[in-house]
Design a protein around this motif. Structure first.
Motif, PDB file in Angstrom:
ATOM      1  N   UNK A  36      -6.065   2.167  12.234  1.00 14.64           N
ATOM      2  CA  UNK A  36      -6.038   3.260  11.260  1.00 14.64           C
ATOM      3  C   UNK A  36      -6.054   2.792   9.801  1.00 14.64           C
ATOM      4  N   UNK A  37      -5.703   1.516   9.569  1.00  9.90           N
ATOM      5  CA  UNK A  37      -5.699   0.975   8.208  1.00  9.90           C
ATOM      6  C   UNK A  37      -7.070   0.455   7.788  1.00  9.90           C
ATOM      7  N   UNK A  38      -7.967   0.249   8.754  1.00  8.33           N
ATOM      8  CA  UNK A  38      -9.242  -0.401   8.467  1.00  8.33           C
ATOM      9  C   UNK A  38     -10.076   0.321   7.410  1.00  8.33           C
ATOM     10  N   UNK A  39     -10.209   1.672   7.439  1.00 11.60           N
ATOM     11  CA  UNK A  39     -11.011   2.339   6.399  1.00 11.60           C
ATOM     12  C   UNK A  39     -10.513   2.061   4.988  1.00 11.60           C
ATOM     13  N   UNK A  40      -9.198   1.937   4.818  1.00 20.60           N
ATOM     14  CA  UNK A  40      -8.638   1.637   3.505  1.00 20.60           C
ATOM     15  C   UNK A  40      -9.107   0.274   3.030  1.00 20.60           C
ATOM     16  N   UNK A  81       0.814  -1.221   0.000  1.00 22.83           N
ATOM     17  CA  UNK A  81       0.000   0.000   0.000  1.00 22.83           C
ATOM     18  C   UNK A  81       0.843   1.264   0.000  1.00 22.83           C
ATOM     19  N   UNK A  82       2.119   1.159  -0.302  1.00 19.52           N
ATOM     20  CA  UNK A  82       3.009   2.305  -0.239  1.00 19.52           C
ATOM     21  C   UNK A  82       2.735   3.365  -1.285  1.00 19.52           C
ATOM     22  N   UNK A  83       1.935   3.039  -2.309  1.00 20.00           N
ATOM     23  CA  UNK A  83       1.630   4.039  -3.335  1.00 20.00           C
ATOM     24  C   UNK A  83       0.844   5.193  -2.720  1.00 20.00           C
ATOM     25  N   UNK A  84       1.352   6.409  -2.909  1.00 23.91           N
ATOM     26  CA  UNK A  84       0.745   7.589  -2.278  1.00 23.91           C
ATOM     27  C   UNK A  84      -0.650   7.870  -2.824  1.00 23.91           C
ATOM     28  N   UNK A  85      -0.951   7.436  -4.078  1.00 20.46           N
ATOM     29  CA  UNK A  85      -2.228   7.791  -4.683  1.00 20.46           C
ATOM     30  C   UNK A  85      -3.301   6.725  -4.480  1.00 20.46           C
ATOM     31  N   UNK A  99     -16.517   6.186   2.075  1.00 17.61           N
ATOM     32  CA  UNK A  99     -15.866   7.423   1.620  1.00 17.61           C
ATOM     33  C   UNK A  99     -15.566   8.348   2.788  1.00 17.61           C
ATOM     34  N   UNK A 100     -16.535   8.509   3.691  1.00 16.74           N
ATOM     35  CA  UNK A 100     -16.355   9.387   4.851  1.00 16.74           C
ATOM     36  C   UNK A 100     -15.236   8.886   5.751  1.00 16.74           C
ATOM     37  N   UNK A 101     -15.219   7.572   6.006  1.00 17.24           N
ATOM     38  CA  UNK A 101     -14.180   6.997   6.866  1.00 17.24           C
ATOM     39  C   UNK A 101     -12.805   7.136   6.231  1.00 17.24           C
ATOM     40  N   UNK A 102     -12.725   6.939   4.916  1.00 16.63           N
ATOM     41  CA  UNK A 102     -11.435   7.020   4.226  1.00 16.63           C
ATOM     42  C   UNK A 102     -10.925   8.456   4.198  1.00 16.63           C
TER      43      UNK A 102
END
Length: 251
Positions: free
Chosen positions: A158-162, A51-55, A96-99
């Motif tokens: 903190x990773x869960x929304x992703x 998941x290191x891609x910034x975008x 969307x809101x969580x992310x």
């Protein structure tokens, strides 16, 4: 039936890899042995690499917004079940809101934890996480299963929304395709795609056939060659006809 999935682009390939890592993480997190929790923690480190891609976050937000606008277009369609449509739209809004609320770079809380980074550095080395290398980690592994579960869950939170967004996007993608029956004559199948862009291919085959698909595709043609494994696990070409189900998915 065994279902194989083939991504048509790097973006979907990344999402599938992260989904696979999350499934493994969830399995090992809910076990109790310290070795199983070690695998769960190591899997978080793997997630950070992929998941290191910034975008990635912005890509998911854009895709969720695009899906929302597409779904809103079905509001006036009398053939669409309004209750189910509203439930999906609500799920899109929630993800969307969580992310958007997730602050900073993906996994920054893990990267800022020196103790976790010391473990990450040692796990790269074969056998590098022994008790004499990481005595504090060895002591942590002797905590109760519930304590270890709570710690790992907190580091992952903190990773869960992703990952919830990834799960939703892939689910919508899988549901977008129509399944058709097909057969590979002599173990080989080709289909022209006429330049139409797809995101993912799903191929389902009867497990008892022992056939393994080797898939290659671009926007012009899809090619599937079926093999089977011998006693030494070496691939051997199948020359018999192989029935299967094919689904081409695209948003």
């Amino acid at each position: 039936m065994i279902t194989y999935e083939y991504p048509f682009n790097e973006r979907i390939r990344t999402l599938l890899r992260l989904e696979d890592l999350y499934e493994k993480f969830a399995f090992f997190l809910h076990q109790e042995h310290p070795w199983q929790h070690h695998v769960a923690l190591s899997t978080i480190f793997e997630m950070l690499e992929v998941a290191g891609r910034a975008d990635l976050k912005s890509d998911l937000l854009q895709e969720l917004e695009r899906q929302k606008q597409t779904l809103l277009g079905f509001k006036s369609n009398p053939n669409v079940e309004s209750g189910r449509l509203d439930a999906v739209l609500s799920e899109v809004d929630r993800c969307s809101t969580a992310l958007m609320s997730a602050q900073g770079k993906t996994g920054q809380n893990v990267r800022d934890n020196e103790w976790l980074m010391s473990i990450r550095g040692r796990t790269i080395i074969p056998g590098g996480a022994c008790e004499f290398d990481l005595p504090s980690y060895y002591a942590w592994q002797h905590r109760t299963p519930q304590q270890r579960f709570d710690d790992i869950s907190g580091w992952f939170a903190p990773l869960l929304p992703l990952f919830e967004a990834i799960s939703l996007v892939l689910r919508l993608l899988r549901e977008s395709g129509r399944t058709m029956s097909a057969a590979a004559a002599g173990g080989s199948f080709q289909q022209m795609l006429q330049g139409k862009v797809y995101q993912m291919l799903r191929l389902s085959i009867d497990e008892s056939l022992g056939a393994i698909p080797e898939i290659s595709a671009n926007k012009y043609m899809l090619w599937v060659r079926f093999t089977m494994q011998d006693g030494d696990m070496k691939p051997k070409s199948l020359e018999s006809d192989v029935p299967f189900e094919l689904t081409l998915c695209n948003f």
